[in-house]
Design an enzyme around this catalytic site. Structure first.
Site, PDB file in Angstrom:
ATOM      1  N   PHE A  72       0.863  -1.167   0.000  1.00 22.70           N
ATOM      2  CA  PHE A  72       0.000   0.000   0.000  1.00 22.70           C
ATOM      3  C   PHE A  72       0.907   1.226   0.000  1.00 22.70           C
ATOM      4  O   PHE A  72       2.074   1.144   0.397  1.00 22.70           O
ATOM      5  CB  PHE A  72      -0.915   0.019   1.224  1.00 22.70           C
ATOM      6  CG  PHE A  72      -2.128  -0.867   1.088  1.00 22.70           C
ATOM      7  CD1 PHE A  72      -2.850  -0.903  -0.090  1.00 22.70           C
ATOM      8  CD2 PHE A  72      -2.539  -1.663   2.137  1.00 22.70           C
ATOM      9  CE1 PHE A  72      -3.968  -1.710  -0.226  1.00 22.70           C
ATOM     10  CE2 PHE A  72      -3.657  -2.473   2.026  1.00 22.70           C
ATOM     11  CZ  PHE A  72      -4.377  -2.494   0.838  1.00 22.70           C
TER      12      PHE A  72
ATOM     13  N   SER B 258      -0.860  -2.620  14.423  1.00 22.12           N
ATOM     14  CA  SER B 258      -0.543  -3.710  15.349  1.00 22.12           C
ATOM     15  C   SER B 258      -0.781  -3.274  16.783  1.00 22.12           C
ATOM     16  O   SER B 258      -1.334  -4.038  17.597  1.00 22.12           O
ATOM     17  CB  SER B 258       0.917  -4.150  15.176  1.00 22.12           C
ATOM     18  OG  SER B 258       1.179  -4.524  13.848  1.00 22.12           O
TER      19      SER B 258
ATOM     20  N   THR C 211      -5.507  -6.166   3.112  1.00 23.56           N
ATOM     21  CA  THR C 211      -4.245  -5.968   2.409  1.00 23.56           C
ATOM     22  C   THR C 211      -4.167  -6.813   1.147  1.00 23.56           C
ATOM     23  O   THR C 211      -3.721  -6.348   0.098  1.00 23.56           O
ATOM     24  CB  THR C 211      -3.064  -6.312   3.339  1.00 23.56           C
ATOM     25  OG1 THR C 211      -3.107  -5.434   4.464  1.00 23.56           O
ATOM     26  CG2 THR C 211      -1.738  -6.152   2.624  1.00 23.56           C
TER      27      THR C 211
ATOM     28  N   TYR D 195       5.162   9.645  40.344  1.00 25.57           N
ATOM     29  CA  TYR D 195       5.876  10.727  39.683  1.00 25.57           C
ATOM     30  C   TYR D 195       5.117  11.324  38.497  1.00 25.57           C
ATOM     31  O   TYR D 195       5.518  12.352  37.958  1.00 25.57           O
ATOM     32  CB  TYR D 195       7.272  10.266  39.225  1.00 25.57           C
ATOM     33  CG  TYR D 195       7.282   9.051  38.316  1.00 25.57           C
ATOM     34  CD1 TYR D 195       7.062   9.172  36.953  1.00 25.57           C
ATOM     35  CD2 TYR D 195       7.520   7.785  38.836  1.00 25.57           C
ATOM     36  CE1 TYR D 195       7.068   8.067  36.121  1.00 25.57           C
ATOM     37  CE2 TYR D 195       7.538   6.662  38.007  1.00 25.57           C
ATOM     38  CZ  TYR D 195       7.312   6.820  36.661  1.00 25.57           C
ATOM     39  OH  TYR D 195       7.326   5.716  35.841  1.00 25.57           O
TER      40      TYR D 195
END
Length: 510
Positions: A104, A177, A274, A360
């Site tokens: 792509f 992902s 895909t 923190y």
């Protein structure tokens, strides 16, 4: 190239005043280095069309070009740029080339590059709103802008106008992902709670679902999230659904799992696979998943960008009933890598699984619940600079060029279009024909065609396998592509195919 000069007296990084010490952000150096880098980038885009798309190098070539040991001493920035031009550029696959038609597209733009440069220079570490208020607000704004262009429901937005915050929101991640992994973890934990599991004891009972056309990263992410590979369902598809996931088949598989004592947990629907650009029916899949209270994620990494155009928006119909959706502007929306946008309908389901709150990082703004802890810049630069109209024009131009290529393929009876073209990807092949060419012969011819094309350096195509057939993928979308590049690629395909077929006829006669 050889190694850099290791004589520490050869060059001083401190300029004329060595007593000043090392100054990695010396203002004069910043201006000089960036001017040279920008000149390199500009020259690269002017010349990339003439470069071979695929490099003619062997694995390990760069170690022979550059020193295998790290340099001990400094060198002028010009030396670095010289090595970049002489050794690195010749070994690059040029994704920016208008002759790149594989995989792509990996688009970008002047605005995206500028945004990336500025963001890199500011080097903000935006792990909370307080750490980077403007960067956080910018990401929130850009994500809500894009959600509006996609016509996502207000429940997916970080802000819902006068009503303030909605139940959902968006975040910019690196890749699809990551989007899959974090939503799989959220769905996993929700299913464990729902099934009354003590800790993760119920994990072996959880099942996940996707079509066999779904990107392989989904199946990898499932394993990383701890799902039993035996419970990862890859549901076969075929030409009767244009290789999309069949909701009726999904229902059968999920019900069979319930009957076997498993817990349906997560369904991945893809808009623009895909391999073949198939589009799973989002609404119908969401309806099936709802029967089992399973999480539905929509992977629109590539084709989601097209859905900012009203004529493609129907591919997302039913999205209001899913739990999450992701798309990657770095594929088709003129934005540099890495930029994947993830929206969820209920952020609490995500944060309940993934949130950490060490001492923190605690601050009044985050504790108030009135801010979102995010960060990014280039997506905002792209949308602010070009606006919706130009982004839509970009998408429509690519789709029109892909249709032009598809028409050329269909007009030549040596070829066939294997799957319907939904966006700007054309899947085609040399088809078997009279004279004794079998399916196996056609596969060999298509493989040879692709290899011959790619060896020329004038075009780069990739392949896939559909119903055990070797198929060529022609993906339009490079930021520099024009009609003339598509026409030239077709002429090259036509000419190369003729040569291959003539050679095969001669070989058969002999």
């Amino acid at each position: 190239m050889g190694s850099l000069d290791t004589n520490p007296t050869a060059f001083s990084p401190f300029g004329d005043d060595a007593s000043a010490g090392f100054q990695p952000l010396n203002p004069d150096d910043v201006r000089s280095y960036l001017h040279k880098a920008v000149d390199f980038i500009s020259d690269y885009y002017k010349s990339v069309e003439s470069l071979p798309v695929l490099p003619d190098v062997k694995p390990g070539y760069l170690r022979n070009e550059l020193s295998s040991a790290p340099p001990t001493s400094s060198a002028p920035f010009d030396v670095t740029m010289k090595e970049l031009r002489a050794s690195v550029v010749p070994g690059m696959t040029h994704w920016a080339s208008p002759n790149f038609f594989a995989f792509f597209p990996s688009t970008n733009s002047a605005a995206a590059i500028a945004g990336d440069l500025i963001a890199s220079a500011m080097n903000t570490v935006g792990f909370t709103w307080q750490a980077a208020p403007a960067a956080t607000e910018m990401e929130v704004l850009a994500l809500d802008w894009l959600a509006q262009l996609l016509r996502l429901p207000s429940s997916f937005m970080n802000r819902t106008g006068a009503a303030g915050r909605g139940t959902g929101g968006g975040v910019i991640l690196g890749t699809t992902s990551e989007a899959m992994l974090v939503t799989l973890v959220a769905a996993r934990d929700a299913a464990l709670r729902r099934s009354g599991s003590q800790g993760v004891s119920g994990l072996p009972r959880l099942a996940v679902y996707a079509a066999d056309q779904t990107h392989s990263t989904f199946f990898k992410a499932c394993r990383l999230a701890g799902f039993d590979p035996a419970n990862i369902r890859s549901i076969p598809t075929g030409p009767e659904t244009d290789y999309a996931l069949d909701p009726a088949r999904l229902l059968e598989v999920m019900q069979a799992d319930v009957d076997a004592g498993l817990v349906p947990t997560y369904v991945c629907a893809t808009v623009g696979t895909t391999s073949s650009n198939a589009v799973d029916p989002v609404g119908a899949i969401a309806d099936v998943a709802a029967v089992f209270n399973a999480w539905v994620h929509v992977d629109a990494a590539y084709a989601g960008s097209a859905c900012i155009c009203p004529e493609f928006r129907h591919h997302l119909d039913g999205v209001e009933r899913v739990d999450s959706i992701s798309m990657s502007p770095h594929k088709w929306l003129l934005t540099c890598l890495d930029c994947t946008c993830l929206w969820v309908r209920d952020t609490h389901r995500l944060t309940d699984s993934l949130e950490t709150n060490p001492e923190y990082l605690k601050n009044d703004a985050s504790e108030s619940g009135n801010v979102t802890d995010l960060k990014d810049m280039q997506l905002w630069m792209v949308m602010r600079t070009y606006g919706a109209a130009k982004l839509q024009e970009h998408i429509r131009s690519d789709v029109a060029m892909a249709k032009m290529f598809e028409d050329s393929v269909r007009s030549d009876d040596r070829f066939e279009v294997v799957v319907p073209r939904n966006f700007a990807l054309v899947c085609f092949r040399i088809k078997p024909h009279g004279g004794g060419m079998t399916e196996e012969d056609a596969d060999e011819a298509n493989r040879e065609l692709m290899e011959c094309l790619n060896r020329t350096g004038k075009a780069y195509l990739a392949h896939t396998v559909v119903d055990d057939r070797f198929v060529l993928r022609f993906a339009v979308g490079s930021s520099l592509q024009e009609e003339r590049h598509v026409r030239s690629a077709w002429e090259l395909i036509n000419k190369t195919t003729t040569e291959i077929m003539q050679d095969k006829i001669v070989a058969a006669v002999e």
